[in-house]
Design an enzyme around this catalytic site. Structure first.
Site, PDB file in Angstrom:
ATOM      1  N   GLU A  64      39.432  32.046   9.557  1.00 57.84           N
ATOM      2  CA  GLU A  64      39.721  31.389   8.290  1.00 57.84           C
ATOM      3  C   GLU A  64      39.594  29.889   8.484  1.00 57.84           C
ATOM      4  O   GLU A  64      39.833  29.378   9.589  1.00 57.84           O
ATOM      5  CB  GLU A  64      41.126  31.765   7.789  1.00 57.84           C
ATOM      6  CG  GLU A  64      41.353  31.442   6.330  1.00 57.84           C
ATOM      7  CD  GLU A  64      40.308  32.061   5.412  1.00 57.84           C
ATOM      8  OE1 GLU A  64      39.345  31.333   5.065  1.00 57.84           O
ATOM      9  OE2 GLU A  64      40.434  33.242   5.068  1.00 57.84           O
ATOM     10  N   CYS A  71      39.245  37.556   3.334  1.00 64.26           N
ATOM     11  CA  CYS A  71      38.621  37.841   4.623  1.00 64.26           C
ATOM     12  C   CYS A  71      37.124  37.741   4.413  1.00 64.26           C
ATOM     13  O   CYS A  71      36.525  38.583   3.735  1.00 64.26           O
ATOM     14  CB  CYS A  71      39.009  39.230   5.125  1.00 64.26           C
ATOM     15  SG  CYS A  71      38.225  39.659   6.710  1.00 64.26           S
TER      16      CYS A  71
END
Length: 271
Positions: free
Chosen positions: A114, A2
């Site tokens: 992402e 993350c």
């Protein structure tokens, strides 16, 4: 992993979702659609109030800096690199194991970003042999629109170069716990592109479902084996992912338009 996420919900909304008992309006943060390491973020935690006579933990919404600095660090410089802790090893790594047993938190988010990487490059990244290039960004979020409750850790660090009464004498920092990305089909998948989260990246933030919130936040729970059971992945089929503008790749860009769903990957990007 993350490395970026979005957090736009008002503290009043988070207070209702997480049954917050205490938060300081002076710590209110502006909506942030491109949260990057070292930024200040909201964290939900159970902890006794400072200078209170009652030692009972109180559910609080606090403002923390993303990038954990262990209490024993000589300087805070490594915090920017410690934004993620792996669920598989968090209980044994010196930087995280103390916080894992006593200082756990929830980092509320709308979802996380992402960037898709080719299969070959992704395998090299897993082996730690190559840094992944930025390509088409995707936004991953709960399909039902609920808060993405990321499992996290927090830590206190004392800057010994400053006097006790200095407002920056104490740093309170945090890290997101990550786990293996889901291989099951997304609840809502883009028309073209990844069909599962693992197609986007091999890691993802560990999302805690509401039935685990109280146990995760409870500082009285210190048994490592008991806590590790809480690191189990959530049920499959809760997430959706969709392509967003490559503008999010620049941390200086920030606004709700970064969450706008594209019909497909931008020209010049590859899945």
């Amino acid at each position: 992993m993350c490395g970026r996420y979005a957090a736009s919900r008002a503290p009043e909304d988070l207070a209702g979702v997480f049954e917050i008992d205490k938060w300081d309006p002076e710590e209110t943060l502006a909506p942030d659609y491109n949260v990057a390491p070292t930024k200040e973020v909201y964290a939900v935690l159970d902890r006794p109030l400072k200078d209170a006579d009652d030692p009972k933990p109180v559910r609080q919404l606090r403002k923390l800096k993303w990038g954990l600095v262990p209490s024993w660090s000589k300087t805070p410089e490594g915090g920017a690199r410690m934004i993620n802790a792996r669920a598989e090893t968090v209980h044994e790594k010196p930087s995280y194991r103390r916080a894992f047993t006593t200082r756990r938190c929830i980092l509320p988010a709308d979802g996380y970003y992402e960037w898709v990487t080719g299969v070959g490059e992704r395998e090299l990244e897993v082996e730690g042999k190559k840094k992944r290039p930025r390509k088409q960004p995707y936004f991953v979020t709960p399909a039902d629109g609920s808060v993405f409750a990321m499992a996290g850790l927090y830590e206190f660090w004392r800057d010994r170069t400053l006097p006790d009464d200095h407002p920056q004498a104490w740093w309170v920092t945090c890290s997101v716990i990550t786990t293996e990305a889901e291989t099951s089909p997304l609840t809502v998948a883009p028309a073209e592109g990844p069909r599962a989260l693992a197609d986007i990246h091999p890691r993802m933030p560990l999302m805690l479902t509401p039935n685990h919130w109280d146990a995760w936040l409870d500082p009285a729970r210190t048994d490592v084996d008991d806590l590790r059971e809480l690191l189990a992945a959530p049920p499959a089929g809760l997430m959706r992912a969709y392509p967003v503008s490559t503008a999010v790749s620049n941390v200086r860009n920030n606004g709700p338009e970064l969450l706008t769903e594209l019909e497909g990957p931008e020209e010049g990007t590859l899945f």
